[in-house]
Design a protein around this motif. Structure first.
Motif, PDB file in Angstrom:
ATOM      1  N   HIS A  49       0.846  -1.202   0.000  1.00  0.00           N
ATOM      2  CA  HIS A  49       0.000   0.000   0.000  1.00  0.00           C
ATOM      3  C   HIS A  49       0.881   1.252   0.000  1.00  0.00           C
ATOM      4  N   LYS A  50       0.423   2.299  -0.697  1.00  0.00           N
ATOM      5  CA  LYS A  50       1.198   3.530  -0.784  1.00  0.00           C
ATOM      6  C   LYS A  50       1.407   4.184   0.581  1.00  0.00           C
ATOM      7  N   TYR A 162     -16.737   0.611  -5.757  1.00  0.00           N
ATOM      8  CA  TYR A 162     -16.159  -0.463  -6.569  1.00  0.00           C
ATOM      9  C   TYR A 162     -17.164  -1.598  -6.686  1.00  0.00           C
ATOM     10  N   SER A 220      -9.518   5.544  -3.487  1.00  0.00           N
ATOM     11  CA  SER A 220      -8.861   5.130  -4.727  1.00  0.00           C
ATOM     12  C   SER A 220      -7.438   4.662  -4.472  1.00  0.00           C
ATOM     13  N   VAL A 224      -6.116   0.615  -5.042  1.00  0.00           N
ATOM     14  CA  VAL A 224      -4.942   0.187  -5.803  1.00  0.00           C
ATOM     15  C   VAL A 224      -3.992  -0.589  -4.908  1.00  0.00           C
ATOM     16  N   LYS A 227      -5.193  -3.926  -4.609  1.00  0.00           N
ATOM     17  CA  LYS A 227      -5.360  -4.558  -5.921  1.00  0.00           C
ATOM     18  C   LYS A 227      -6.816  -4.967  -6.189  1.00  0.00           C
ATOM     19  N   TYR A 229      -8.665  -3.954  -8.379  1.00  0.00           N
ATOM     20  CA  TYR A 229      -8.923  -4.065  -9.815  1.00  0.00           C
ATOM     21  C   TYR A 229      -8.903  -5.521 -10.281  1.00  0.00           C
ATOM     22  N   ALA A 288      -4.247   7.314  -8.854  1.00  0.00           N
ATOM     23  CA  ALA A 288      -4.712   5.976  -8.485  1.00  0.00           C
ATOM     24  C   ALA A 288      -5.930   5.575  -9.320  1.00  0.00           C
ATOM     25  N   GLU A 291      -4.674   4.663 -12.658  1.00  0.00           N
ATOM     26  CA  GLU A 291      -4.006   3.368 -12.592  1.00  0.00           C
ATOM     27  C   GLU A 291      -5.039   2.240 -12.576  1.00  0.00           C
ATOM     28  N   PHE A 292      -6.122   2.438 -11.821  1.00  0.00           N
ATOM     29  CA  PHE A 292      -7.204   1.449 -11.785  1.00  0.00           C
ATOM     30  C   PHE A 292      -7.809   1.282 -13.176  1.00  0.00           C
ATOM     31  N   ALA A 295      -5.635  -0.707 -15.439  1.00  0.00           N
ATOM     32  CA  ALA A 295      -5.547  -2.120 -15.058  1.00  0.00           C
ATOM     33  C   ALA A 295      -6.768  -2.918 -15.500  1.00  0.00           C
TER      34      ALA A 295
END
Length: 356
Positions: A49-50, A162, A220, A224, A227, A229, A288, A291-292, A295
């Motif tokens: 995680h960021k 989501y 968001s 990410v 994961k 996505y 993010a 990026e989602f 992906a």
């Protein structure tokens, strides 16, 4: 208020987070081994995680450098020392030295007033969380906390939706099992006609993967990091507000540090941690989301932007949640309307608007 001023205010919040790191896991005081103070920092997210890679880990290295090796921060990922739902009690009891709490998960404690910061469609940016909630906390909670030291207050990025199937109108959430944290978001999902499910962060991915739930509300950046996505190909950009994060340190842990180290954490290391956290969640959310989108796009997933009319249909029920907060505050012995008036006035001063 300028962004620079907000960042200065945010520094106050993280000050506490840094201080928390100085406490020894489970001891209520910093562990001193061969003149090295070891501090336990419990976080709820995995090492991917960021928040771990861009905030906690580099900050822990900074602590060791700035203290010339006198302080070592031991990071515990994925809630190894305790879940977010028990974080307040765990920090009070010295299960670990430093951590963060979501006030909305502790509505029956002295943290309740800060749950106002999680009202849906209220605050979305962590710099705004500091600017709005710091004066609120000083006015209504200055002397109510025990066994902990508030090191700062900030927030996450805004929550999105989501799902396994596209959500394009409010009808697409009817009767769906939706993961939500914090009693305000739980109440809002019920008003949408959905079925809220409260789970720990570590259970979100698995529940979506196994189809035991249909949808999830989460940030968001967090999505990410987990994961999502891989198991939830649709993101509906709804910006339903963020989660306030109150950084706390066990009081005995802080007091067990030498005076020079306490001052270093207060003056430099704490503010640095707060700044790193707020800058991450303020600046990286759009990246993010992109990026989602990248992906999931190859497999037919996508990011969904609602029309203003459809978005408003999600926002309008929030008024009931805000009104209910005032009633709940009154039931707890506060002047709920006074607190709400102060909160909304501060929102307006920061250039924010109400969702209804």
């Amino acid at each position: 208020m300028s962004r620079m001023k907000k960042r200065k205010m945010v520094k106050w919040s993280l000050l506490a987070g840094v201080t928390l790191l100085l406490t020894a896991c489970g001891s209520g005081e910093a562990t001193n081994k061969d003149s090295v103070y070891e501090l336990s920092f419990n976080i709820q997210v995995p090492s991917t995680h960021k928040f771990h890679t861009e905030v906690v880990e580099p900050w822990a290295k900074l602590v060791e450098e700035e203290t010339e090796g006198k302080v070592k921060v031991n990071i515990y990922n994925s809630g190894a020392l305790g879940t977010l739902s028990t974080a307040y009690e765990d920090i009070q009891g010295g299960v670990y030295d430093i951590g963060y709490v979501s006030p909305s998960l502790h509505p029956d404690t002295e943290l309740f007033p800060l749950s106002i910061g999680d009202l849906p469609f209220g605050i979305s940016d962590p710099f705004d969380s500091t600017a709005v909630l710091k004066p609120f906390m000083e006015k209504y909670m200055a002397e109510s906390l025990e066994e902990v030291i508030p090191v700062g207050i900030s927030g996450t990025d805004s929550y999105q939706l989501y799902s396994e199937d596209p959500v394009e109108t409010i009808h697409d959430v009817k009767n769906k099992k939706i993961i939500a944290s914090g009693y305000q978001r739980v109440d809002l999902i019920e008003l949408w006609g959905g079925v809220p499910v409260s789970l720990g962060l570590e259970e979100i991915y698995t529940s979506l993967d196994r189809n035991t739930v249909n949808q999830a509300t989460y940030t968001s950046i967090g999505a990410v990091g987990l994961k999502l996505y891989e198991v939830s190909p649709y993101l509906t950009k709804i910006d339903m507000g963020n989660t306030a994060l109150l950084f706390l340190m066990n009081k005995n842990s802080f007091k067990s540090l030498p005076a020079d180290l306490q001052k270093l954490f207060e003056d430099e290391l704490g503010p640095k941690f707060e700044t790193m956290n707020s800058e991450l969640y303020s600046s990286a959310s759009e990246n993010a989301i992109n990026e989602f989108d990248k992906a999931v796009s190859e497999d037919g997933g996508r990011v969904i932007t609602l029309s203003e009319k459809d978005l408003q249909s999600f926002k309008e029920p929030a008024k009931v949640v805000w009104d209910d907060w005032v009633k709940l505050a009154n039931d707890k012995g506060f002047d709920g309307q006074e607190m709400m008036d102060f909160f909304t006035k501060t929102l307006e001063e920061e250039g924010l608007t109400l969702p209804y």
